[in-house]
Design a protein around this motif. Structure first.
Motif, PDB file in Angstrom:
ATOM      1  N   SER A 148       1.102   0.630 -10.420  1.00  0.00           N
ATOM      2  CA  SER A 148       0.138   0.996  -9.378  1.00  0.00           C
ATOM      3  C   SER A 148      -1.027   1.796  -9.931  1.00  0.00           C
ATOM      4  O   SER A 148      -2.037   1.991  -9.250  1.00  0.00           O
ATOM      5  CB  SER A 148       0.844   1.801  -8.284  1.00  0.00           C
ATOM      6  OG  SER A 148       1.163   3.107  -8.751  1.00  0.00           O
ATOM      7  N   GLY A 149      -0.893   2.288 -11.150  1.00  0.00           N
ATOM      8  CA  GLY A 149      -1.966   3.042 -11.794  1.00  0.00           C
ATOM      9  C   GLY A 149      -2.139   4.453 -11.286  1.00  0.00           C
ATOM     10  O   GLY A 149      -3.148   5.103 -11.580  1.00  0.00           O
ATOM     11  N   GLN A 150      -1.142   4.994 -10.545  1.00  0.00           N
ATOM     12  CA  GLN A 150      -1.305   6.307  -9.927  1.00  0.00           C
ATOM     13  C   GLN A 150      -0.561   7.415 -10.672  1.00  0.00           C
ATOM     14  O   GLN A 150      -0.887   8.592 -10.512  1.00  0.00           O
ATOM     15  CB  GLN A 150      -0.832   6.251  -8.464  1.00  0.00           C
ATOM     16  CG  GLN A 150      -1.624   5.238  -7.641  1.00  0.00           C
ATOM     17  CD  GLN A 150      -1.127   5.126  -6.222  1.00  0.00           C
ATOM     18  OE1 GLN A 150      -1.582   5.860  -5.340  1.00  0.00           O
ATOM     19  NE2 GLN A 150      -0.186   4.218  -5.999  1.00  0.00           N
TER      20      GLN A 150
ATOM     21  N   VAL B 108       8.660   4.420  -6.467  1.00  0.00           N
ATOM     22  CA  VAL B 108       8.505   5.552  -5.554  1.00  0.00           C
ATOM     23  C   VAL B 108       7.483   5.135  -4.496  1.00  0.00           C
ATOM     24  O   VAL B 108       6.418   4.603  -4.831  1.00  0.00           O
ATOM     25  CB  VAL B 108       8.024   6.823  -6.286  1.00  0.00           C
ATOM     26  CG1 VAL B 108       7.891   7.979  -5.303  1.00  0.00           C
ATOM     27  CG2 VAL B 108       8.972   7.189  -7.427  1.00  0.00           C
ATOM     28  N   ALA B 109       7.820   5.369  -3.223  1.00  0.00           N
ATOM     29  CA  ALA B 109       6.949   4.935  -2.132  1.00  0.00           C
ATOM     30  C   ALA B 109       6.735   6.060  -1.129  1.00  0.00           C
ATOM     31  O   ALA B 109       7.620   6.887  -0.902  1.00  0.00           O
ATOM     32  CB  ALA B 109       7.553   3.720  -1.423  1.00  0.00           C
ATOM     33  N   ALA B 110       5.559   6.068  -0.522  1.00  0.00           N
ATOM     34  CA  ALA B 110       5.224   7.069   0.498  1.00  0.00           C
ATOM     35  C   ALA B 110       5.584   6.540   1.876  1.00  0.00           C
ATOM     36  O   ALA B 110       4.770   6.538   2.814  1.00  0.00           O
ATOM     37  CB  ALA B 110       3.740   7.406   0.410  1.00  0.00           C
ATOM     38  N   THR B 111       6.785   6.058   2.023  1.00  0.00           N
ATOM     39  CA  THR B 111       7.310   5.565   3.289  1.00  0.00           C
ATOM     40  C   THR B 111       8.823   5.621   3.219  1.00  0.00           C
ATOM     41  O   THR B 111       9.394   5.798   2.133  1.00  0.00           O
ATOM     42  CB  THR B 111       6.840   4.125   3.559  1.00  0.00           C
ATOM     43  OG1 THR B 111       7.231   3.746   4.867  1.00  0.00           O
ATOM     44  CG2 THR B 111       7.446   3.156   2.569  1.00  0.00           C
TER      45      THR B 111
ATOM     46  N   GLY C  34       0.792  -1.222   0.000  1.00  0.00           N
ATOM     47  CA  GLY C  34       0.000   0.000   0.000  1.00  0.00           C
ATOM     48  C   GLY C  34       0.822   1.268   0.000  1.00  0.00           C
ATOM     49  O   GLY C  34       0.321   2.329  -0.376  1.00  0.00           O
ATOM     50  N   ALA C  35       2.103   1.187   0.414  1.00  0.00           N
ATOM     51  CA  ALA C  35       2.938   2.382   0.436  1.00  0.00           C
ATOM     52  C   ALA C  35       3.504   2.733  -0.936  1.00  0.00           C
ATOM     53  O   ALA C  35       3.997   3.849  -1.134  1.00  0.00           O
ATOM     54  CB  ALA C  35       4.098   2.194   1.428  1.00  0.00           C
ATOM     55  N   MET C  36       3.423   1.800  -1.889  1.00  0.00           N
ATOM     56  CA  MET C  36       4.010   2.047  -3.208  1.00  0.00           C
ATOM     57  C   MET C  36       3.130   3.031  -3.981  1.00  0.00           C
ATOM     58  O   MET C  36       1.935   2.830  -4.137  1.00  0.00           O
ATOM     59  CB  MET C  36       4.149   0.737  -3.990  1.00  0.00           C
ATOM     60  CG  MET C  36       4.984   0.871  -5.245  1.00  0.00           C
ATOM     61  SD  MET C  36       6.736   1.099  -4.892  1.00  0.00           S
ATOM     62  CE  MET C  36       7.212  -0.565  -4.416  1.00  0.00           C
TER      63      MET C  36
ATOM     64  N   ALA D 269       0.105  11.236  -6.638  1.00  0.00           N
ATOM     65  CA  ALA D 269       0.331  10.142  -5.692  1.00  0.00           C
ATOM     66  C   ALA D 269       1.699  10.214  -5.036  1.00  0.00           C
ATOM     67  O   ALA D 269       1.870   9.803  -3.880  1.00  0.00           O
ATOM     68  CB  ALA D 269       0.178   8.790  -6.406  1.00  0.00           C
ATOM     69  N   THR D 270       2.698  10.727  -5.763  1.00  0.00           N
ATOM     70  CA  THR D 270       4.057  10.741  -5.226  1.00  0.00           C
ATOM     71  C   THR D 270       4.372  12.012  -4.442  1.00  0.00           C
ATOM     72  O   THR D 270       5.508  12.219  -4.028  1.00  0.00           O
ATOM     73  CB  THR D 270       5.078  10.586  -6.378  1.00  0.00           C
ATOM     74  OG1 THR D 270       4.855  11.624  -7.343  1.00  0.00           O
ATOM     75  CG2 THR D 270       4.931   9.233  -7.048  1.00  0.00           C
ATOM     76  N   LYS D 271       3.381  12.862  -4.259  1.00  0.00           N
ATOM     77  CA  LYS D 271       3.593  14.102  -3.510  1.00  0.00           C
ATOM     78  C   LYS D 271       3.898  13.800  -2.055  1.00  0.00           C
ATOM     79  O   LYS D 271       3.285  12.933  -1.433  1.00  0.00           O
ATOM     80  CB  LYS D 271       2.342  14.979  -3.625  1.00  0.00           C
ATOM     81  CG  LYS D 271       2.432  16.306  -2.903  1.00  0.00           C
ATOM     82  CD  LYS D 271       1.140  17.096  -3.107  1.00  0.00           C
ATOM     83  CE  LYS D 271       1.181  18.426  -2.368  1.00  0.00           C
ATOM     84  NZ  LYS D 271      -0.078  19.177  -2.569  1.00  0.00           N
TER      85      LYS D 271
END
Length: 567
Positions: free
Chosen positions: A161-163, A305-308, A141-143, A195-197
């Protein structure tokens, strides 16, 4: 054994990926499976924390997968956890039956630290199996973005991830590090999306593989965050914070990662932390399009790229898994029969080599096995022969030298003595001339020479008997290594020809074929070395017996001449 199986099964209930002995085959309709072991011990790629939701590429090749038994498009592939019950999510990036290479991405729910029991099974070999719906959206989920660059040349690179989205076409290289790779031409590849913000203080992680042709430029940029190269040196920069460290050699794949969080800007090169810097207050947010390859030429693969804040163990594991590090990932092919015998314990290195032998190597090794059996039989036969001969020769010589009458030596119980047989040959010649009979004439010099010639003829025949079959040992000594070398050279040629045809160079594709090919040379040496020792030992023993025979003939003729020769 049944009690042991129950105990091991009970211990494994706590985790999905702890390898268990003697599990039933997941589905009897599938003819084969490839067993992948992710070794996180010190002997593999050591990790100290449990990792969840990792996605690893599993490489199938002729050394660990039977492409002939699988469907031509790989639609019968299935991936199952170590318990042989739980199906896992997977996506086939590449399946090339002609060149016998495939890449299968698998979501591994849990990877335990410090163990070689993290197991994944890839099943195949079911003609009636329907194609299973799969998706590259396997990541945790963090990706926020996962771009493998799979696709046709000129098509946009799709975020699994489609984002993130991109409308620009991408030039592709068919043989990247994992599958397809993007070719950089100095103009940046670009993906847009919210999404990568991330805040300037994170949490944020980005990683990618890069094979440089130029060593200066901006490899990755999003807002104020830059991952760049300056004369081959890697540098991560976010506002006033700079983390610099690590050199990149040209024309070699390198895994680069940057993390932002916990007040730190961290740079990783090939799975190891290369530099770290403290983040200042008030850093601008990481936002805007993701740009890759500004001012650079080379190849890029697997952008994530991950939000973690990815941990050091996570990045170390990702580097090893995606690069097909042989220390991390061990694989072997199994069928229902071989799996039942091999489930309870890890397959040994020698068994892996045998599993990867090609037909030509098997032919050479079978020939060498026949040569070894023949050489062993000759050595045993001759060792027994010379042992018995020495014993009987010693007994005969004692009787011969103690006898007063040269014509009355006791030879009973000496059937293995060459000296006794030479003595009998001499007696036959003497009896023809009535030697020892009443009134018999003394032997002339010519008669004694004739007797000696007859005994010498028997000596030569005895020497031929002693040396018979020894030539088989010399053939094993000289021919064994050459046959083994032939098997190795042919095996290496086939391995490199397959790699050249596929264009996919990785250690797991090359190592099994070459290692198995070298087994032919080992077999050749295993034939030649014992044969060499046996030959030298037997040659020395036979030489001593031959010398004793020559000495005996002279001694026998001399005593006959003294006793029965004319004066």
């Amino acid at each position: 054994m049944n009690v042991l199986k129950k105990i091991c099964g009970a211990l494994a209930l706590g985790t999905l990926f702890l390898a268990q002995p003697a599990h039933a085959w997941w589905n009897a309709d599938f003819a084969q499976r490839t067993r992948f072991v992710l070794n996180t011990t010190a002997q593999g790629v050591e990790t100290r924390e449990a990792l969840s939701g990792t996605v690893v590429p599993l490489r199938l090749h002729s050394g660990n997968f039977d492409f002939l038994s699988a469907k031509p498009d790989g639609s019968d592939l299935r991936v199952v956890a170590a318990d042989d019950k739980t199906p896992l999510k997977f996506w086939v990036e590449r399946f090339d039956g002609a060149n016998e290479l495939a890449v299968v991405w698998v979501q591994v729910p849990n990877t335990l630290p410090g163990t070689d029991k993290n197991v994944v099974h890839v099943y195949a070999g079911h003609e009636a199996a329907a194609a299973e719906a799969t998706s590259p959206a396997l990541f945790d989920g963090a990706m926020r973005a996962a771009i493998s660059f799979a696709g046709k040349p000129g098509e946009p690179a799709v975020d699994a991830s489609g984002q993130l989205r991109s409308t620009a076409g991408v030039a592709r290289e068919a043989n990247g590090l994992i599958g397809m790779a993007a070719r950089l031409d100095g103009q940046p590849l670009q993906w847009a999306g919210e999404a990568t913000k991330a805040a300037g203080s994170g949490p944020y992680s980005a990683s990618l593989w890069f094979k440089p042709e130029t060593l200066s430029g901006v490899l990755l940029q999003q807002g104020p965050l830059q991952l760049k190269l300056t004369n081959g040196k890697v540098q991560a920069q976010l506002g006033a914070a700079t983390a610099a460290g690590g050199d990149l050699p040209p024309s070699a794949w390198a895994h680069l990662a940057v993390t932002v969080g916990n007040g730190k800007l961290s740079l990783y090169v090939n799975g190891a932390q290369a530099a770290q810097a403290d983040l200042p207050q008030g850093v601008a947010g990481i936002e805007g399009p993701v740009l890759v390859g500004q001012g650079l030429t080379g190849l890029v693969d697997q952008l994530e790229v991950a939000a973690t804040v990815r941990s050091a163990d996570w990045l170390k594991f990702a580097h090893a898994a995606q690069s097909a590090d042989a220390k991390l990932m061990l694989s072997n092919t199994q069928t229902p029969d071989t799996a039942e015998a091999g489930e309870a314990h890890e397959q040994g290195h020698f068994a892996i080599l045998v599993d990867n032998l090609t037909v030509d190597a098997w032919v050479v090794i079978i020939i060498l096995a026949v040569m070894f059996v023949i050489a062993a039989w000759v050595m045993w036969d001759k060792a027994v022969l010379v042992g018995r001969a020495d014993k009987d020769n010693m007994k005969f010589l004692q009787n011969f030298r103690n006898a007063r009458d040269v014509l009355a030596v006791d030879i009973r119980g000496m059937k293995h003595s060459q000296l006794a047989r030479l003595y009998q040959a001499g007696l036959r010649e003497l009896h023809k001339r009535d030697v020892g009979q009443a009134g018999a004439a003394k032997l002339s010099g010519a008669s004694i020479d004739a007797v000696k010639a007859a005994v010498d003829a028997d000596l030569i025949r005895e020497s031929h008997t002693l040396n018979s079959k020894i030539v088989l040992l010399t053939i094993a000594i000289s021919g064994g290594p050459f046959l083994g070398l032939l098997g190795t050279v042919v095996g290496v040629m086939i391995t490199f020809a397959a790699i050249a045809a596929a264009g996919d160079v990785n250690v797991n594709a090359i190592a099994p074929g070459i290692a198995a090919a070298l087994l032919a040379t080992v077999a050749g040496l295993a034939v030649a070395i014992p044969a060499l020792f046996g030959y030298n030992y037997l040659a020395a023993r036979i030489k001593n017996i031959s010398s004793d025979m020559g000495i005996f003939v002279d001694e026998f003729v001399t005593r006959v001449a003294e006793t029965h020769g004319a004066r």
